[in-house]
Design an enzyme around this catalytic site. Structure first.
Site, PDB file in Angstrom:
ATOM      1  N   ARG A   1       0.822  -1.212  -0.078  1.00  0.00           N
ATOM      2  CA  ARG A   1      -0.137   0.098   0.053  1.00  0.00           C
ATOM      3  C   ARG A   1       0.669   1.276  -0.104  1.00  0.00           C
ATOM      4  NH1 ARG A   1      -2.757  -3.950   1.693  1.00  0.00           N
ATOM      5  NH2 ARG A   1      -0.673  -4.580   2.524  1.00  0.00           N
ATOM      6  N   THR A   2       1.808   1.269   1.018  1.00  0.00           N
ATOM      7  CA  THR A   2       2.501   2.520   1.101  1.00  0.00           C
ATOM      8  C   THR A   2       3.426   3.046  -0.257  1.00  0.00           C
ATOM      9  OG1 THR A   2       2.673   2.046   3.449  1.00  0.00           O
ATOM     10  CG2 THR A   2       3.979   3.930   2.474  1.00  0.00           C
TER      11      THR A   2
ATOM     12  N   LYS B   1      26.084  -3.898  -0.995  1.00  0.00           N
ATOM     13  CA  LYS B   1      27.772  -4.091  -1.318  1.00  0.00           C
ATOM     14  C   LYS B   1      28.392  -3.533  -0.096  1.00  0.00           C
ATOM     15  CE  LYS B   1      27.260  -3.131  -6.267  1.00  0.00           C
ATOM     16  NZ  LYS B   1      27.042  -2.283  -7.120  1.00  0.00           N
TER      17      LYS B   1
ATOM     18  N   ARG C   1      11.206   3.824   3.410  1.00  0.00           N
ATOM     19  CA  ARG C   1      10.810   2.768   4.323  1.00  0.00           C
ATOM     20  C   ARG C   1      12.269   1.981   4.580  1.00  0.00           C
ATOM     21  NH1 ARG C   1       5.566  -1.127   4.425  1.00  0.00           N
ATOM     22  NH2 ARG C   1       4.651   0.754   5.101  1.00  0.00           N
TER      23      ARG C   1
ATOM     24  N   HIS D   1       4.687   5.590  11.619  1.00  0.00           N
ATOM     25  CA  HIS D   1       4.238   5.570  10.164  1.00  0.00           C
ATOM     26  C   HIS D   1       3.305   6.869   9.850  1.00  0.00           C
ATOM     27  CE1 HIS D   1       3.242   4.116   6.164  1.00  0.00           C
ATOM     28  NE2 HIS D   1       2.832   2.918   6.427  1.00  0.00           N
TER      29      HIS D   1
HETATM   30  N1   CP Z   1      -0.553  -0.052   5.736  1.00  0.00           N
HETATM   31  C1   CP Z   1       0.931  -0.350   5.215  1.00  0.00           C
HETATM   32  O1   CP Z   1       2.067   0.467   5.557  1.00  0.00           O
HETATM   33  O2   CP Z   1       0.885  -1.271   4.459  1.00  0.00           O
HETATM   34  P1   CP Z   1       1.925  -1.692   3.437  1.00  0.00           P
HETATM   35  O3   CP Z   1       3.148  -2.406   4.415  1.00  0.00           O
HETATM   36  O4   CP Z   1       1.472  -2.530   2.344  1.00  0.00           O
HETATM   37  O5   CP Z   1       2.659  -0.657   2.902  1.00  0.00           O
END
Ligand code: CP
Length: 304
Positions: free
Chosen positions: A53-54, A82, A103, A131
């Site tokens: 999703r993100t 590396k 991320r 998040h």
């Molecule tokens: N909600 C969320 O962060 O989903 P993903 O881990 O799929 O990005």
């Protein structure tokens, strides 16, 4: 620099402004009519950890605004394999993109990136910490469903220790008034004390419940989370399956109760909940696009 590393970076007014902008963009006639806004910009998505999703909603948001996208979806395809440091990887990506969406499995990685970046860094999840853009998606979804955030009663269920979406959402709710948060989950995955203290200090009425069944009749929202086994230390007990919501349990709920989940789900929401009017988690995920469009425009200082 206009980074978004933690939800604490945003005042309530700024959050509300972002949600208003997302609502303005979130109209059927605008879906294919915004590609002039970020023409010529490049968004770099740096995903060292799995995501559906993100990453995809950020990339969709960027593409629908006319920006190009470069990036990676797993660390193994980059030169970190590396031995390149996160800081040097950031230095490279900021040469290729106008904004970095990061991320990473380590707590504090987004703050480290922001320290060396000369373009905005947006935290797409740093380990078990935060998040913040998921929180904006959550608040947008809540506001759309209830027309407000103040005064709501929310049950947080599942992995409250490693659940970064819970940490960020609670920190954001601390900016609102008259919020009740009921915590439901295994004792080994309880909300960290620092988050409890922050919530209480800022006026959230924090409660604990042993059973989800006890919380359901009392709340407006159930915020389910996945047990994050990948963050457990070696040898930790498996508590998966201990808090599971099904359609029968929702028989005791108020008609207006809505179920949120940042997703992915594993087995904590039975699929028979999907067809009930309480299920809001798939529309919640879809809201990721307009909300992240608003984030990109905001951190890049582009007005629609
Ligand atoms: N909600 C969320 O962060 O989903 P993903 O881990 O799929 O990005």
């Amino acid at each position: 620099m206009n980074h978004l590393v933690t939800i604490g970076d945003l005042s309530r007014d700024r959050i509300e402004g972002l949600l208003d902008l997302a609502a303005e963009l979130d109209q059927p006639e605008k879906k294919h009519a915004l590609s002039h806004l970020l023409r010529g910009y490049v968004v770099a998505t740096m995903f060292f950890e799995a995501s559906t999703r993100t990453r995809l909603s950020f990339e969709s948001a960027a593409l629908r605004l006319g920006a190009g996208v470069v990036g990676f979806a797993e660390a193994d395809t980059t030169s970190t394999k590396k031995g390149e440091t996160l800081e040097d990887t950031v230095r490279m990506c900021m040469a290729y993109g106008d904004v970095l969406v990061l991320r990473h499995p380590e707590i504090g990685s987004a703050a480290r990136a922001a320290k060396v970046a000369s373009v905005p860094v947006v935290n797409g999840g740093d380990g078990a910490n935060e998040h913040p853009t998921q929180t904006l998606v959550d608040l947008y979804t809540i506001r759309k469903a209830f027309g407000k955030v103040d005064g709501l009663r929310i049950a947080f269920v599942g992995d409250l220790l490693y659940g970064r979406t819970v940490h960020s959402l609670l920190a954001a709710l601390a900016k609102y008034t008259n919020i009740t948060a009921t915590l439901v989950g295994p004792k080994s995955l309880a909300l960290p004390e620092s988050h409890r203290r922050h919530a209480t200090l800022h006026g959230i009425d924090l409660r604990d419940a042993d059973r989800l069944e006890d919380a359901i009749p009392e709340v407006d929202l159930v915020y389910m989370t996945r047990i994050q086994k990948e963050r457990f230390p070696p040898g930790a007990a498996d508590v998966g399956g201990s808090y599971r919501l099904d359609a029968k349990m929702l028989g005791a709920a108020k008609k207006e109760l809505r179920v949120l989940h940042p997703l992915p789900r594993v087995d904590e929401i039975a699929t028979d909940v999907d067809a009930t009017p309480h299920a809001l988690y798939f529309p919640q995920a879809a809201n990721g696009v307009p909300v992240r469009q608003a984030v990109l425009l905001s951190v890049l200082g582009v007005k629609p």
